[in-house]
Design a protein around this motif. Structure first.
Motif, PDB file in Angstrom:
ATOM      1  N   TYR A  72       0.960  -1.207  -0.190  1.00 30.58           N
ATOM      2  CA  TYR A  72      -0.071  -0.011  -0.011  1.00 30.58           C
ATOM      3  C   TYR A  72       1.035   1.122  -0.035  1.00 30.58           C
ATOM      4  CZ  TYR A  72      -3.836   3.043   1.091  1.00 30.58           C
ATOM      5  OH  TYR A  72      -4.824   4.147   1.043  1.00 30.58           O
ATOM      6  N   LEU A  73       2.038   1.482   0.862  1.00 33.50           N
ATOM      7  CA  LEU A  73       2.727   2.396   1.032  1.00 33.50           C
ATOM      8  C   LEU A  73       3.578   2.808  -0.215  1.00 33.50           C
ATOM      9  CD1 LEU A  73       4.003   2.415   4.601  1.00 33.50           C
ATOM     10  CD2 LEU A  73       2.259   3.960   3.560  1.00 33.50           C
ATOM     11  N   PHE A  74       4.220   1.498  -0.617  1.00 30.23           N
ATOM     12  CA  PHE A  74       5.543   1.711  -1.645  1.00 30.23           C
ATOM     13  C   PHE A  74       5.124   1.560  -3.107  1.00 30.23           C
ATOM     14  CE2 PHE A  74       7.556   1.439   2.641  1.00 30.23           C
ATOM     15  CZ  PHE A  74       8.484   2.275   2.440  1.00 30.23           C
ATOM     16  N   ALA A  75       4.185   0.809  -3.265  1.00 32.62           N
ATOM     17  CA  ALA A  75       3.799   0.448  -4.467  1.00 32.62           C
ATOM     18  C   ALA A  75       2.311   1.284  -5.165  1.00 32.62           C
ATOM     19  CB  ALA A  75       3.503  -1.078  -4.656  1.00 32.62           C
ATOM     20  N   VAL A  76       1.363   1.219  -4.163  1.00 35.54           N
ATOM     21  CA  VAL A  76       0.163   1.670  -4.479  1.00 35.54           C
ATOM     22  C   VAL A  76       0.314   3.542  -4.263  1.00 35.54           C
ATOM     23  CG1 VAL A  76      -2.162   2.350  -4.013  1.00 35.54           C
ATOM     24  CG2 VAL A  76      -1.305  -0.291  -3.957  1.00 35.54           C
ATOM     25  N   TRP A  77       0.896   3.835  -3.266  1.00 41.11           N
ATOM     26  CA  TRP A  77       1.000   5.273  -2.674  1.00 41.11           C
ATOM     27  C   TRP A  77       2.240   6.105  -3.485  1.00 41.11           C
ATOM     28  CZ3 TRP A  77       2.430   8.003   2.121  1.00 41.11           C
ATOM     29  CH2 TRP A  77       1.542   9.348   2.219  1.00 41.11           C
ATOM     30  N   LEU A  78       3.339   5.305  -3.380  1.00 45.47           N
ATOM     31  CA  LEU A  78       4.544   6.118  -3.913  1.00 45.47           C
ATOM     32  C   LEU A  78       4.825   5.702  -4.982  1.00 45.47           C
ATOM     33  CD1 LEU A  78       6.441   6.060  -0.285  1.00 45.47           C
ATOM     34  CD2 LEU A  78       5.631   7.990  -1.498  1.00 45.47           C
ATOM     35  N   HIS A  79       4.516   4.510  -5.761  1.00 47.38           N
ATOM     36  CA  HIS A  79       4.998   4.005  -7.010  1.00 47.38           C
ATOM     37  C   HIS A  79       6.395   3.725  -6.999  1.00 47.38           C
ATOM     38  CE1 HIS A  79       0.912   4.517  -8.740  1.00 47.38           C
ATOM     39  NE2 HIS A  79       0.641   5.812  -8.248  1.00 47.38           N
ATOM     40  N   LEU A  80       7.056   3.338  -5.956  1.00 42.79           N
ATOM     41  CA  LEU A  80       8.598   3.021  -5.967  1.00 42.79           C
ATOM     42  C   LEU A  80       8.867   1.639  -6.535  1.00 42.79           C
ATOM     43  CD1 LEU A  80       9.718   4.730  -2.732  1.00 42.79           C
ATOM     44  CD2 LEU A  80      10.253   5.491  -5.035  1.00 42.79           C
ATOM     45  N   VAL A  81       7.916   0.675  -6.154  1.00 40.13           N
ATOM     46  CA  VAL A  81       8.339  -0.514  -6.780  1.00 40.13           C
ATOM     47  C   VAL A  81       6.987  -1.101  -7.121  1.00 40.13           C
ATOM     48  CG1 VAL A  81      10.691  -1.236  -5.433  1.00 40.13           C
ATOM     49  CG2 VAL A  81       8.053  -1.249  -4.351  1.00 40.13           C
ATOM     50  N   PRO A  82       7.033  -2.211  -7.981  1.00 42.51           N
ATOM     51  CA  PRO A  82       6.015  -2.992  -8.523  1.00 42.51           C
ATOM     52  C   PRO A  82       5.378  -3.645  -7.377  1.00 42.51           C
ATOM     53  CG  PRO A  82       8.057  -4.237  -9.169  1.00 42.51           C
ATOM     54  CD  PRO A  82       8.496  -2.927  -8.601  1.00 42.51           C
ATOM     55  N   ALA A  83       3.679  -3.414  -7.500  1.00 41.03           N
ATOM     56  CA  ALA A  83       3.156  -4.182  -6.367  1.00 41.03           C
ATOM     57  C   ALA A  83       3.262  -5.690  -6.421  1.00 41.03           C
ATOM     58  CB  ALA A  83       1.607  -3.797  -6.358  1.00 41.03           C
ATOM     59  N   GLY A  84       3.711  -6.378  -7.324  1.00 42.56           N
ATOM     60  CA  GLY A  84       3.746  -7.881  -7.421  1.00 42.56           C
ATOM     61  C   GLY A  84       4.059  -8.273  -8.705  1.00 42.56           C
ATOM     62  N   GLY A  85       4.173  -9.642  -8.840  1.00 42.80           N
ATOM     63  CA  GLY A  85       4.791 -10.240 -10.034  1.00 42.80           C
ATOM     64  C   GLY A  85       6.231 -10.244 -10.220  1.00 42.80           C
ATOM     65  N   PHE A  86       6.483 -10.898 -10.872  1.00 40.17           N
ATOM     66  CA  PHE A  86       7.867 -11.102 -11.144  1.00 40.17           C
ATOM     67  C   PHE A  86       8.656 -11.189 -12.633  1.00 40.17           C
ATOM     68  CE2 PHE A  86      12.114 -13.906 -11.106  1.00 40.17           C
ATOM     69  CZ  PHE A  86      12.742 -13.026 -10.278  1.00 40.17           C
ATOM     70  N   PRO A  87       9.386 -10.400 -13.213  1.00 40.58           N
ATOM     71  CA  PRO A  87       9.789 -10.071 -14.635  1.00 40.58           C
ATOM     72  C   PRO A  87      10.451 -11.397 -15.202  1.00 40.58           C
ATOM     73  CG  PRO A  87      11.095  -8.678 -13.473  1.00 40.58           C
ATOM     74  CD  PRO A  87      10.116  -9.070 -12.475  1.00 40.58           C
ATOM     75  N   GLY A  88      11.110 -12.182 -14.168  1.00 42.37           N
ATOM     76  CA  GLY A  88      12.198 -12.983 -14.460  1.00 42.37           C
ATOM     77  C   GLY A  88      13.558 -12.519 -14.598  1.00 42.37           C
ATOM     78  N   TRP A  89      14.517 -13.400 -14.407  1.00 37.82           N
ATOM     79  CA  TRP A  89      15.909 -13.153 -14.318  1.00 37.82           C
ATOM     80  C   TRP A  89      16.176 -12.697 -15.633  1.00 37.82           C
ATOM     81  CZ3 TRP A  89      17.729 -11.867  -9.743  1.00 37.82           C
ATOM     82  CH2 TRP A  89      17.452 -12.360  -8.692  1.00 37.82           C
ATOM     83  N   ASN A  90      15.725 -13.138 -16.705  1.00 38.78           N
ATOM     84  CA  ASN A  90      16.039 -12.732 -17.921  1.00 38.78           C
ATOM     85  C   ASN A  90      15.833 -11.189 -18.154  1.00 38.78           C
ATOM     86  OD1 ASN A  90      16.901 -15.440 -18.447  1.00 38.78           O
ATOM     87  ND2 ASN A  90      14.841 -15.885 -19.430  1.00 38.78           N
ATOM     88  N   ALA A  91      14.890 -10.657 -17.668  1.00 34.85           N
ATOM     89  CA  ALA A  91      14.596  -9.160 -17.972  1.00 34.85           C
ATOM     90  C   ALA A  91      15.757  -8.304 -17.313  1.00 34.85           C
ATOM     91  CB  ALA A  91      13.162  -8.862 -17.016  1.00 34.85           C
ATOM     92  N   GLY A  92      16.810  -8.975 -16.672  1.00 32.15           N
ATOM     93  CA  GLY A  92      17.835  -8.152 -16.176  1.00 32.15           C
ATOM     94  C   GLY A  92      17.947  -8.249 -14.505  1.00 32.15           C
ATOM     95  N   ILE A  93      18.937  -8.132 -13.853  1.00 28.66           N
ATOM     96  CA  ILE A  93      19.220  -8.296 -12.524  1.00 28.66           C
ATOM     97  C   ILE A  93      18.436  -7.278 -11.691  1.00 28.66           C
ATOM     98  CG2 ILE A  93      20.657  -8.229 -10.591  1.00 28.66           C
ATOM     99  CD1 ILE A  93      21.434 -10.614 -12.469  1.00 28.66           C
ATOM    100  N   TRP A  94      18.414  -5.986 -12.306  1.00 32.57           N
ATOM    101  CA  TRP A  94      17.847  -5.042 -11.428  1.00 32.57           C
ATOM    102  C   TRP A  94      16.402  -4.856 -11.379  1.00 32.57           C
ATOM    103  CZ3 TRP A  94      17.656  -2.337  -7.602  1.00 32.57           C
ATOM    104  CH2 TRP A  94      16.899  -1.060  -7.272  1.00 32.57           C
ATOM    105  N   PRO A  95      15.758  -5.215 -12.463  1.00 31.83           N
ATOM    106  CA  PRO A  95      14.225  -5.536 -12.486  1.00 31.83           C
ATOM    107  C   PRO A  95      13.731  -6.703 -11.597  1.00 31.83           C
ATOM    108  CG  PRO A  95      14.847  -4.810 -14.660  1.00 31.83           C
ATOM    109  CD  PRO A  95      16.133  -5.051 -13.998  1.00 31.83           C
ATOM    110  N   ALA A  96      14.451  -7.627 -11.630  1.00 30.73           N
ATOM    111  CA  ALA A  96      14.078  -8.724 -10.962  1.00 30.73           C
ATOM    112  C   ALA A  96      14.309  -8.496  -9.785  1.00 30.73           C
ATOM    113  CB  ALA A  96      15.117 -10.024 -11.545  1.00 30.73           C
ATOM    114  N   LEU A  97      15.428  -7.761  -9.220  1.00 31.30           N
ATOM    115  CA  LEU A  97      15.782  -7.567  -7.614  1.00 31.30           C
ATOM    116  C   LEU A  97      14.809  -6.782  -7.291  1.00 31.30           C
ATOM    117  CD1 LEU A  97      19.464  -7.182  -7.234  1.00 31.30           C
ATOM    118  CD2 LEU A  97      18.101  -8.834  -6.257  1.00 31.30           C
ATOM    119  N   LYS A  98      14.289  -5.748  -7.895  1.00 34.26           N
ATOM    120  CA  LYS A  98      13.230  -4.713  -7.719  1.00 34.26           C
ATOM    121  C   LYS A  98      12.003  -5.369  -7.262  1.00 34.26           C
ATOM    122  CE  LYS A  98      12.150  -0.309  -9.248  1.00 34.26           C
ATOM    123  NZ  LYS A  98      11.804   0.442 -10.565  1.00 34.26           N
ATOM    124  N   SER A  99      11.484  -6.303  -7.918  1.00 32.07           N
ATOM    125  CA  SER A  99      10.328  -6.946  -7.519  1.00 32.07           C
ATOM    126  C   SER A  99      10.619  -7.878  -6.210  1.00 32.07           C
ATOM    127  CB  SER A  99       9.802  -7.552  -8.812  1.00 32.07           C
ATOM    128  OG  SER A  99      10.700  -8.653  -9.116  1.00 32.07           O
TER     129      SER A  99
END
Lengths: 315, 289
Positions: free
Chosen positions: A153-180
């Motif tokens: 609620y705080l960081f995904a819905v309100w502040l839009h800093l990180v995704p609220a859920g889901g996983f892009p997969g490690w193929n999408a790059g280390i950072w997007p994966a780590l971020k989720s």
């Protein structure tokens, strides 16, 4: 030390064998015929019998156990009843999500807990200690999945800093994966850090009252050096013990947290498998997690020997 | 005759005086009694009927009419939290009962007999510890299907080795004492000594561990209900309410906030109570907490 390590190794192996027997026995008494499940309701009795023979389901119990357990050792878990692919293929890609998540959470909770424990122990009874331990008391009481909802609620819905859920997969790059994985890891780590911080503090306070600490201070070592070098090292045994126990809770927590964040890990897979009654997948994941817990506790036993030189000399 | 040698000069009045000056104990006791009272009251009265769905009132924010708001079926959240307390307390309490009922005799036996019995118990403990409560719950659910009873069994099984360990460690320390030797000299058997002399002396240890496991049981039950392995609808449970709230965090955050707060407050109360009891009955532990 070799005798000590050998004994722990034998105990761990024994526990693993017993655990595999328990899991096998439970799956044995379950109603339902895997062959019938794979072929569907329209299959004839002959077809089912043929597949049962092919799958080795008609072999004696002991042989079936040995076959299954032997497969586990070679990481061959059999084939999924519903997907008809090797279970190891299903599991492998899920482990790539669950294991990093559990490890990041474990690291995070340790990084938070140890300094807080040291801080509190060195200011025992003062305002900083009271505040930190009050926060820890609260942290112990917070269910991680509820904390996860609040973080979303705080960081995904309100502040839009990180995704609220889901996983892009490690193929999408280390950072997007780590971020989720950040929010799930924090949600798992903070309640654990609260427990660990309390243990670290009490262990350290116990140690700081010992004579050798006074000696170290008397010979002129600065307080910080005494605290970190002599104090913390001697307080490590209870901290490591709790760390080992916590890994089991972290793995269990991972199963729940993955469902909060829609992460495609072992937790999601095991619930899917339960609804589809894909029992071979359920038993494989349970065995894998049990093995992980046993392995971690073995590592903790080994690390005692590294931290505590007295154990090295013991026969 | 039951003898207690651990608290020689402690009188009941002394213990009570300490209890009433211990802040953790008082706050913890107050919270625990409040939650138990709420659960009991819910049997005879709740602001609204938790089984009645009023779709016209769905997802209303907290107001004077519905203090904690309503859920997606228009059910009153305060009423559901009240009824949910029953489920949480019942599951955690029975799970502690299972753990104590089986674990304490086992631990006591291991301490009394030593040798092979002791070694066997510790190995079985290792085995059960390798299965986190959630994993055994998953397996039990795979066999019998989900439900509150299976949650109790899963959490209860996990409690057994915990109490066995505490009882064993406590009992081992008591067995070395002189009054045990005196009891043996008087011709008492191992079982009788265990029940008459060991058990009363480890009762406080068990009580403190009991409150800790009670709190952990509440958390575990919430987790199991959240993933659908615990109490089944329409029986309200805190974990299940959080599951329903998850997809509505943006539109109806109160659906998540109040059941979650109920869990936090209950667990906090039990932990404070446990800390308080440990402080009162064992002054040495104050230093460590």
């Amino acid at each position: 030390m070799t005798a000590y390590l050998l004994k722990r190794l034998i105990i761990a192996a024994l526990t693993l064998v017993l655990a595999s027997m328990v899991v096998f026995a439970i799956m044995e008494v379950l109603p339902g015929d895997p062959a019938r499940l794979m072929l569907g309701l329209n299959a004839s009795a002959d077809q089912v019998e043929l597949l049962r023979n092919q799958m080795g389901l008609n072999a004696p119990l002991v042989l079936r156990y040995l076959h299954w357990a032997g497969g586990l050792l070679r990481l061959d878990f059999g084939r999924s009843y519903t997907y008809s692919v090797p279970v190891i293929d299903l599991v492998r890609e899920r482990v790539a999500v669950s294991l990093p998540l559990a490890l990041i959470a474990l690291a995070l909770s340790t990084i938070i807990a140890i300094p807080v424990g040291v801080f509190s122990a060195s200011r025992q009874g003062r305002a900083g200690d009271t505040l930190a331990m009050g926060a820890a008391q609260l942290g112990v009481a917070v269910p991680n999945f509820w904390f996860a909802l609040i973080l979303i609620y705080l960081f995904a819905v309100w502040l839009h800093l990180v995704p609220a859920g889901g996983f892009p997969g490690w193929n999408a790059g280390i950072w997007p994966a780590l971020k989720s994985l950040i929010l799930p890891a924090v949600a798992l780590a903070l309640p654990q850090a609260a427990i660990l911080g309390r243990v670290a503090r009490s262990a350290l306070i116990e140690v700081l009252n010992e004579d050798y600490i006074r000696t170290a201070r008397a010979k002129g070592l600065p307080y910080r050096a005494v605290l970190w070098r002599h104090g913390l090292r001697n307080a490590m045994i209870p901290v490591l013990t709790i760390l080992g126990l916590q890994f089991a809770f972290l793995l269990a927590g991972t199963i729940i947290i993955e469902n909060v964040f829609y992460l495609p890990g072992l937790g999601r897979l095991i619930f899917q498998a339960i609804t589809q009654r894909d029992l071979i997948v359920v038993e494989s994941i349970v065995m894998l997690l049990v093995a992980a817990v046993i392995l971690i506790n073995l590592l903790v036993d080994f690390s005692y020997a590294i931290v505590d030189p007295r154990l090295r000399g013991r026969q | 005759m039951t003898m207690r040698f651990d608290l020689p000069e402690e009188t009941l009045a002394g213990v009570l005086a300490k209890a009433f000056s211990n802040r953790s104990f008082l706050i913890g006791l107050a919270i625990t009694l409040l939650i138990v009272a709420v659960a009991l009251i819910s049997f005879v009265w709740t602001p609204y009927d938790v089984t009645r769905l009023v779709i016209a009132d769905k997802t209303q924010a907290p107001s004077w009419v519905h203090w904690f708001g309503t859920d997606h079926f228009g059910r009153d959240i305060l009423s559901m939290v009240m009824v949910g307390a029953r489920n949480s307390i019942a599951v955690a309490l029975v799970a502690v009962g299972i753990g104590m009922g089986i674990g304490v005799p086992l631990g006591g036996l291991a301490a009394a007999r030593g040798g092979l019995a002791d070694e066997a118990l510790m190995r079985v403990n290792d085995l059960v510890f390798a299965f986190p409560a959630l994993l055994s719950a998953i397996m039990i659910t795979a066999i019998f299907g989900p439900g509150a009873v299976n949650a109790i069994i899963a959490i209860g099984i996990f409690n057994i080795p915990v109490f066995a360990r505490v009882a064993r460690a406590g009992a081992l320390a008591i067995w070395t004492r002189e009054f045990i030797l005196a009891a043996r000299a008087a011709g008492k058997g191992v079982t009788r000594i265990s029940i008459e002399h060991i058990l009363p002396n480890i009762a406080t240890l068990l009580l403190v561990q009991g409150t800790i496991q009670f709190a952990l049981g509440i958390l575990a039950e919430a987790g199991l209900s959240y993933v659908g392995l615990g109490a089944q609808p329409p029986m309200p449970s805190w974990g299940r309410m959080l599951f329903d709230a998850q997809t509505r965090m943006v539109t109806a955050p109160w659906m998540a906030i109040f059941p979650g707060m109920a869990i936090v407050v209950t667990v906090l109360g039990l932990n404070l109570l446990g800390d308080g009891i440990a402080d009162i009955l064992d002054p040495k532990s104050r230093r460590r907490r």
